[in-house]
Design a protein around this motif. Structure first.
Motif, PDB file in Angstrom:
ATOM      1  N   PRO A 180     -42.308  70.403 -21.010  1.00  0.00           N
ATOM      2  CA  PRO A 180     -43.442  71.107 -22.095  1.00  0.00           C
ATOM      3  C   PRO A 180     -43.539  72.514 -21.865  1.00  0.00           C
ATOM      4  CG  PRO A 180     -44.300  70.464 -19.815  1.00  0.00           C
ATOM      5  CD  PRO A 180     -42.691  69.965 -19.959  1.00  0.00           C
ATOM      6  N   VAL A 181     -44.529  73.085 -22.551  1.00  0.00           N
ATOM      7  CA  VAL A 181     -44.975  74.567 -22.434  1.00  0.00           C
ATOM      8  C   VAL A 181     -45.776  74.374 -21.116  1.00  0.00           C
ATOM      9  CG1 VAL A 181     -47.039  73.904 -23.558  1.00  0.00           C
ATOM     10  CG2 VAL A 181     -46.380  76.494 -23.378  1.00  0.00           C
ATOM     11  N   THR A 224     -49.513  73.798 -16.074  1.00  0.00           N
ATOM     12  CA  THR A 224     -49.620  74.066 -17.413  1.00  0.00           C
ATOM     13  C   THR A 224     -51.024  73.799 -17.973  1.00  0.00           C
ATOM     14  OG1 THR A 224     -48.657  73.059 -19.240  1.00  0.00           O
ATOM     15  CG2 THR A 224     -49.228  71.595 -17.657  1.00  0.00           C
ATOM     16  N   PRO A 225     -51.662  74.278 -18.892  1.00  0.00           N
ATOM     17  CA  PRO A 225     -53.139  74.080 -19.207  1.00  0.00           C
ATOM     18  C   PRO A 225     -53.551  72.461 -19.188  1.00  0.00           C
ATOM     19  CG  PRO A 225     -51.987  75.681 -20.668  1.00  0.00           C
ATOM     20  CD  PRO A 225     -51.032  74.957 -19.895  1.00  0.00           C
ATOM     21  N   ASP A 226     -54.728  72.590 -18.650  1.00  0.00           N
ATOM     22  CA  ASP A 226     -55.465  71.390 -18.557  1.00  0.00           C
ATOM     23  C   ASP A 226     -55.326  70.407 -19.837  1.00  0.00           C
ATOM     24  OD1 ASP A 226     -55.909  71.713 -15.983  1.00  0.00           O
ATOM     25  OD2 ASP A 226     -58.235  72.023 -16.404  1.00  0.00           O
ATOM     26  N   CYS A 229     -52.300  72.569 -28.262  1.00  0.00           N
ATOM     27  CA  CYS A 229     -53.406  72.513 -26.946  1.00  0.00           C
ATOM     28  C   CYS A 229     -53.149  73.475 -26.116  1.00  0.00           C
ATOM     29  CB  CYS A 229     -52.742  71.025 -26.126  1.00  0.00           C
ATOM     30  SG  CYS A 229     -53.111  69.556 -26.958  1.00  0.00           S
ATOM     31  N   ALA A 230     -52.108  74.379 -25.696  1.00  0.00           N
ATOM     32  CA  ALA A 230     -52.132  75.208 -24.995  1.00  0.00           C
ATOM     33  C   ALA A 230     -52.668  76.516 -25.616  1.00  0.00           C
ATOM     34  CB  ALA A 230     -50.595  75.570 -24.498  1.00  0.00           C
ATOM     35  N   ILE A 231     -52.489  76.763 -26.556  1.00  0.00           N
ATOM     36  CA  ILE A 231     -53.302  78.258 -27.143  1.00  0.00           C
ATOM     37  C   ILE A 231     -54.241  78.157 -27.987  1.00  0.00           C
ATOM     38  CG2 ILE A 231     -50.911  78.946 -27.290  1.00  0.00           C
ATOM     39  CD1 ILE A 231     -50.978  78.659 -30.445  1.00  0.00           C
TER      40      ILE A 231
END
Length: 215
Positions: A37-38, A197-199, A86-88
């Motif tokens: 994943p990112v 990685t972001p939550d 989700c990340a950005i």
């Protein structure tokens, strides 16, 4: 005579700058990859390159299928796209370019950049690669044509050369020892990946049950 000659050079340079400005009205950065994943390493690179080069926009571009990756080891493009979203979602300076997913097939950089340049002739693209990829540039598909279409941006990595026969802009960014494969392995082992990685990405992975039985 010297002063007059210098003045003419300055005028010519200004004319060239104006021509370049007219030709490339927008500067856009691109970081491509599997994002499987990112993780925060990707996001830091994107944010730092955008800021340090003063780019107007910056896109994370998920590949449909990298020519260098076994198809069996990559989860569906739609899952990877959702994780990027989700990340950005809380960062308005980053966006997603989906042309490779839309086109499908193996994602050769030349074909992608050619498509983007043809569709956006007023844009100058800056394509980001890690220092580990620089030495492989001579082997890239149609590399001699590709460098005429895009400006490569290299991100330094310890132990790799910072020289290339091709024009590169080097950008220093904080180095994080994080990789997508590391995250997948930790998930398979039942370990925490918090702060890797972001939550929001972790929540999506857990909700969809991703990577639990990855190869």
């Amino acid at each position: 005579m010297y002063q007059q000659h210098l003045s003419r050079c300055q005028v010519e340079q200004e004319q060239q700058n104006q021509e370049l400005t007219a030709a490339y009205q927008k500067a856009v950065g691109i970081l491509g990859g599997g994002f499987n994943p990112v993780h925060h390493g990707h996001l830091i690179i994107a944010d730092q390159v955008r800021e340090q080069l003063g780019l107007d926009e910056f896109y994370l571009m998920p590949s449909y299928l990298s020519p260098h990756i076994d198809e069996k080891k990559v989860i569906s493009a739609q899952h990877r796209l959702k994780m990027l979203e989700c990340a950005i979602k809380d960062n308005p300076t980053l966006a997603i370019e989906t042309c490779e997913i839309t086109r499908q097939g193996k994602s050769f950089t030349y074909e992608t950049i050619k498509q983007l340049v043809d569709e956006n002739p007023d844009t100058r693209y800056y394509f980001v690669i890690g220092g580990d990829m620089v030495e492989y540039l001579p082997k890239w598909h149609r590399i001699d044509e590709l460098v005429q279409l895009v400006q490569f941006v290299g991100v330094n990595r310890p132990g790799y050369a910072v020289e290339s026969p091709y024009p590169l802009i080097w950008v220093d960014v904080p180095l994080l020892d994080i990789s997508s494969s590391m995250i997948r392995q930790k998930i398979r082992q039942g370990c925490s990946v918090r702060y890797y990685t972001p939550d929001a990405v972790i929540d999506y992975i857990e909700k969809e049950g991703l990577y639990r039985h990855d190869d």
